[in-house]
Motif scaffolding. Structure first.
Motif, PDB file in Angstrom:
ATOM      1  N   GLY A 150      80.357  36.483 -90.585  1.00  0.00           N
ATOM      2  CA  GLY A 150      79.384  37.219 -89.794  1.00  0.00           C
ATOM      3  C   GLY A 150      79.919  38.544 -89.294  1.00  0.00           C
ATOM      4  N   PHE A 151      79.503  38.924 -88.091  1.00  0.00           N
ATOM      5  CA  PHE A 151      79.883  40.207 -87.511  1.00  0.00           C
ATOM      6  C   PHE A 151      81.389  40.267 -87.255  1.00  0.00           C
ATOM      7  CE2 PHE A 151      75.469  40.424 -85.268  1.00  0.00           C
ATOM      8  CZ  PHE A 151      74.877  40.818 -86.458  1.00  0.00           C
ATOM      9  N   ARG A 182      73.512  31.049 -85.358  1.00  0.00           N
ATOM     10  CA  ARG A 182      72.596  30.921 -84.214  1.00  0.00           C
ATOM     11  C   ARG A 182      71.702  29.703 -84.377  1.00  0.00           C
ATOM     12  NH1 ARG A 182      68.319  35.679 -83.010  1.00  0.00           N
ATOM     13  NH2 ARG A 182      70.110  36.719 -82.014  1.00  0.00           N
ATOM     14  N   ASP A 232      76.348  45.068 -84.826  1.00  0.00           N
ATOM     15  CA  ASP A 232      75.171  44.565 -84.108  1.00  0.00           C
ATOM     16  C   ASP A 232      73.877  44.931 -84.828  1.00  0.00           C
ATOM     17  OD1 ASP A 232      76.902  43.643 -82.177  1.00  0.00           O
ATOM     18  OD2 ASP A 232      76.315  45.084 -80.643  1.00  0.00           O
ATOM     19  N   GLN A 255      77.584  36.303 -80.969  1.00  0.00           N
ATOM     20  CA  GLN A 255      78.278  35.528 -81.999  1.00  0.00           C
ATOM     21  C   GLN A 255      79.575  34.931 -81.453  1.00  0.00           C
ATOM     22  OE1 GLN A 255      78.749  36.896 -86.298  1.00  0.00           O
ATOM     23  NE2 GLN A 255      80.865  36.977 -85.609  1.00  0.00           N
ATOM     24  N   GLU A 266      80.594  31.040 -81.329  1.00  0.00           N
ATOM     25  CA  GLU A 266      81.899  30.565 -81.816  1.00  0.00           C
ATOM     26  C   GLU A 266      82.603  29.741 -80.748  1.00  0.00           C
ATOM     27  OE1 GLU A 266      86.168  32.446 -83.395  1.00  0.00           O
ATOM     28  OE2 GLU A 266      84.457  33.767 -82.968  1.00  0.00           O
ATOM     29  N   ILE A 314      80.250  32.024 -89.055  1.00  0.00           N
ATOM     30  CA  ILE A 314      80.792  33.057 -88.170  1.00  0.00           C
ATOM     31  C   ILE A 314      81.906  33.844 -88.861  1.00  0.00           C
ATOM     32  CG2 ILE A 314      82.236  33.332 -86.108  1.00  0.00           C
ATOM     33  CD1 ILE A 314      80.403  31.202 -84.799  1.00  0.00           C
ATOM     34  N   TYR A 347      77.446  41.043 -81.747  1.00  0.00           N
ATOM     35  CA  TYR A 347      78.784  40.472 -81.896  1.00  0.00           C
ATOM     36  C   TYR A 347      79.141  39.636 -80.674  1.00  0.00           C
ATOM     37  CZ  TYR A 347      83.913  40.435 -82.422  1.00  0.00           C
ATOM     38  OH  TYR A 347      85.230  40.065 -82.542  1.00  0.00           O
ATOM     39  N   ASN A 403      74.554  35.722 -91.894  1.00  0.00           N
ATOM     40  CA  ASN A 403      75.497  34.665 -91.512  1.00  0.00           C
ATOM     41  C   ASN A 403      75.505  34.439 -90.011  1.00  0.00           C
ATOM     42  OD1 ASN A 403      77.135  33.497 -93.846  1.00  0.00           O
ATOM     43  ND2 ASN A 403      77.205  35.683 -94.320  1.00  0.00           N
ATOM     44  N   MET A 404      75.379  35.527 -89.245  1.00  0.00           N
ATOM     45  CA  MET A 404      75.312  35.365 -87.801  1.00  0.00           C
ATOM     46  C   MET A 404      74.080  34.549 -87.423  1.00  0.00           C
ATOM     47  SD  MET A 404      73.839  36.349 -84.807  1.00  0.00           S
ATOM     48  CE  MET A 404      74.352  36.284 -83.114  1.00  0.00           C
TER      49      MET A 404
END
Length: 471
Positions: free
Chosen positions: A229-230, A206, A236, A339, A343, A226, A336, A201-202
């Motif tokens: 994501g993380f 990107r 990481d 990310q 965001e 996001i 992270y 997802n991260m």
């Protein structure tokens, strides 16, 4: 990150030699007795996770001069002046990993090892994305059938659609049942599928933020990725190294100490953190690069070389035993901190408060990763040029802090091109390649070996022609 077992460490060197000898990408259509199709999925996973991290270094080693993290100690060096250098090894290493991943996906599918298949699809998206972001159009659809040595090129925008498909399919497979579970053969997450899903997802965020200026971009879709994501720096995506095969940036620092010059720090980077270009003095500087023999930070002007300071120790360089340059330091694939900056950019136009808070969180996450003392973190974040308030907060603040936090990472070159290199005080290098007409480079040339083997299909491009998301 869990420790790699001694058994895997002992066997890794021999295994990598065998695997790298076997992975000839699409260029070898003859029968190969060491074909990776004969390798077990566990071995393919070892090689694919490890070499994907090495590809991050290989691309970052090229692009770190373009974004003025590093500078050559020699005047008019091609790495600084953006000459059309052929990057044959980087091209082949990307294809070698994608060849292994193609086989891994096929073998995992046969064995219903869906978690292996899902992780391989995520890594395929990562490596294909790295290739497209620096070269543009690439051979892919015809590259892994071993039926032709002159595969046609796929359009870069269509390849991005494939990248997103790989990530979506990878997430689905990682969420499903599997006959075989990953473990320590997965050098990134040691088989933790929850973290693999967050990683996928991260990566979706990107690659979607790259396409921000295209008609397909959706800020809400970036933020949705996001949200899945993380959740912290513990997520990481990274691969740690070990004494038998040291971190490649540590190798650069060690070579420099032995007078094999490399890893000299750009004046632009030094001055961005030492209070010259920006008001705040950044406490991360001394944790990322070395001082001179006089215990000061002095950068090298890109393209100009070391000038009248030929002695070792007269300029700042990468030095051993810092976060990025310890023998066992990890190569950071996705973090992270990155990310949070994605965001911040995605939310900037639709939720300014979320954007601002994500920006601050991105700075804090990177500082915590470097183990900056808490008092110094608080002091930096309290500086009004850093915490300027939501009203004064601008996109350039996001790009500047992300540039610092992604030190040595190839993703920064994607940001630099999207941001049109508008970092404060960043000028084109001295002795710039005259073919660039005073402009910054926008892509890498296709490798000489590819032109000689597959010239009828290689696109005719210049260093100023842009990747689709940069137009």
């Amino acid at each position: 990150m869990m420790k790699i077992t001694k058994k895997i460490v002992r066997n890794l060197g021999l295994f990598l030699v065998l695997m790298m000898a076997s992975c000839d990408s699409y260029l070898d259509v003859n029968e190969n007795p060491n074909n990776p199709e004969d390798a077990p999925i566990s071995g393919l996973m070892i090689n694919s996770t490890y070499e994907s991290a090495k590809n991050i270094f290989r691309v970052g080693d090229i692009t770190s001069n373009y974004v003025q993290y590093l500078a050559s100690p020699n005047p008019a060096s091609a790495s600084d002046t953006m000459e059309p250098v052929s990057n044959n090894n980087t091209w082949f290493n990307i294809y070698n990993v994608m060849t292994d991943l193609t086989v891994l996906i096929e073998k995992a599918e046969e064995q219903e090892a869906n978690h292996y298949k899902g992780a391989a699809q995520v890594l395929m998206a990562l490596n294909l994305g790295m290739g497209v972001d620096i070269f543009g159009d690439m051979p892919f659809s015809e590259s892994f059938t071993f039926e032709t040595v002159t595969p046609s090129y796929d359009d870069d925008e269509q390849l991005y659609a494939m990248i997103m498909d790989f990530l979506d399919e990878g997430i689905n497979n990682l969420q499903g049942e599997t006959t075989v579970s990953m473990g320590e053969d997965d050098f990134i997450y040691q088989g933790d599928t929850t973290k693999w899903i967050a990683f996928a997802n991260m990566l979706k965020a990107r690659y979607m933020i790259h396409a921000k200026e295209t008609s397909d971009y959706s800020a809400s879709e970036v933020l949705a990725a996001i949200d899945n994501g993380f959740q912290s720096i513990d997520d990481d995506a990274k691969v740690a190294f070990f004494e038998q095969d040291i971190n490649p940036w540590a190798d650069v620092a060690r070579d420099n100490a032995d007078l094999l010059l490399g890893g000299w720090i750009s004046e632009q980077f030094i001055q961005a953190l030492d209070g010259t270009s920006y008001p705040a003095v950044d406490p991360r500087l001394g944790l990322m690069v070395g001082t001179t023999d006089d215990d000061t930070f002095v950068g090298t002007v890109n393209g100009a070389g070391r000038g009248n300071a030929p002695e070792q120790g007269a300029r700042s360089t990468l030095v051993e035993d810092q976060y990025y340059t310890t023998i066992t330091s990890p190569i950071l694939i996705a973090t992270y901190s990155e990310q949070k900056f994605i965001e911040a950019e995605a939310a900037f136009e639709i939720d300014k408060n979320r954007s601002y808070q994500a920006y601050l969180a991105g700075i804090r996450a990177h500082m915590e990763m470097l183990e900056v003392p808490q008092e110094e973190i608080d002091t930096y974040l309290a500086d009004p040029s850093v915490s300027m308030g939501e009203g004064a907060f601008a996109l350039e603040d996001i790009f500047k802090e992300k540039w610092v936090a992604l030190f040595l990472h190839p993703e920064t070159w994607n940001d630099a091109r999207r941001f049109d290199y508008q970092y404060k005080d960043m000028d084109v290098p001295v002795n710039l390649n005259p073919d660039l007409n005073g402009q910054f480079i926008r892509r890498l040339p296709y490798p000489d070996n590819e032109v000689s083997r597959n010239g009828q299909n290689v696109p005719d491009v210049t260093l100023l022609d842009r990747i689709f998301w940069d137009e």
